[in-house]
Design a protein around this motif. Structure first.
Motif, PDB file in Angstrom:
ATOM      1  N   HIS A  51       0.956  -1.176   0.138  1.00 20.49           N
ATOM      2  CA  HIS A  51       0.192   0.005   0.471  1.00 20.49           C
ATOM      3  C   HIS A  51       0.562   1.573  -0.544  1.00 20.49           C
ATOM      4  N   TYR A  59      -2.574   5.396  -7.186  1.00 21.84           N
ATOM      5  CA  TYR A  59      -4.075   6.369  -7.252  1.00 21.84           C
ATOM      6  C   TYR A  59      -3.859   7.646  -6.573  1.00 21.84           C
ATOM      7  N   PHE A  91     -12.623   3.797  -6.405  1.00 23.05           N
ATOM      8  CA  PHE A  91     -11.557   2.926  -5.744  1.00 23.05           C
ATOM      9  C   PHE A  91     -12.546   1.733  -5.806  1.00 23.05           C
ATOM     10  N   LEU A  92     -14.205   1.099  -5.794  1.00 23.55           N
ATOM     11  CA  LEU A  92     -15.069   0.265  -5.675  1.00 23.55           C
ATOM     12  C   LEU A  92     -14.361  -0.571  -7.291  1.00 23.55           C
ATOM     13  N   LEU A  95     -10.803  -1.889  -5.845  1.00 20.40           N
ATOM     14  CA  LEU A  95     -10.785  -3.016  -4.359  1.00 20.40           C
ATOM     15  C   LEU A  95     -11.806  -3.964  -5.336  1.00 20.40           C
ATOM     16  N   LEU A  98      -9.000  -5.680  -6.793  1.00 21.01           N
ATOM     17  CA  LEU A  98      -7.550  -6.638  -6.286  1.00 21.01           C
ATOM     18  C   LEU A  98      -8.071  -7.969  -5.325  1.00 21.01           C
ATOM     19  N   VAL A  99      -9.615  -7.819  -5.236  1.00 19.88           N
ATOM     20  CA  VAL A  99     -10.312  -9.114  -4.547  1.00 19.88           C
ATOM     21  C   VAL A  99     -10.027 -10.343  -5.715  1.00 19.88           C
TER      22      VAL A  99
END
Length: 167
Positions: A51, A59, A91-92, A95, A98-99
């Protein structure tokens, strides 16, 4: 109460929720470290390094780029906080990526047998969800812009210009 808010900076409900979240996090940490302490420690260090050294600069650069590109608009346009209509779906989408990146990029070997789906469907579905997130955000922004213009014509302003908008 005013003295507490002045001392703490927020209401007592905020403090209660904060304490509850720390208690839940502490409980989860104790449970995780009891089962696999080395793996959890490696995961936390890896997540912090990933991160702080990679994702945060990426980002931040993307956000600054969006601000600089979209800042050059006519001065007579409405001063609505538009940037969050880009930040939230991005962002969503990030995310979700990323998952689910092992499935999206076809890196997961055992999952097709476990899910019963071909690994070729995940990229298209992630792109479709990303498109829907940005389209939904655009619709919300258009509705807010319409309401703002209507309120400006009637003389009352419901929106607060400058909050989260241009810098």
């Amino acid at each position: 109460m005013a003295r507490f808010v002045r001392w703490y900076g927020s209401g007592p409900l905020h403090l209660l929720v904060l304490i509850a979240s720390f208690a839940l996090t502490g409980y989860a940490m104790v449970r995780l470290f009891a089962v696999r302490p080395l793996e959890v420690a490696v995961w936390f260090v890896g997540a912090a390094v990933l991160h702080d050294l990679i994702l945060l600069p990426l980002y931040s650069l993307a956000d600054l780029s969006a601000l600089s590109v979209l800042r050059h608009r006519p001065a007579d346009g409405p001063a609505l906080p538009w940037i969050n209509h880009l930040r939230v779906p991005a962002f969503l989408s990030g995310l979700l990526l990323l998952v689910w990146f092992p499935l999206v990029f076809r890196l997961a070997v055992p999952y097709p047998g476990d899910t019963g789906l071909s690994d070729s469907v995940y990229l298209g579905r992630w792109l479709a969800i990303t498109g829907l997130l940005f389209a939904g955000s655009a619709v919300v922004f258009a509705l807010r812009l319409r309401r703002f213009r209507r309120a400006r014509r009637t003389g009352g302003s419901r929106s607060r210009p400058g909050r989260g908008g241009t810098r």
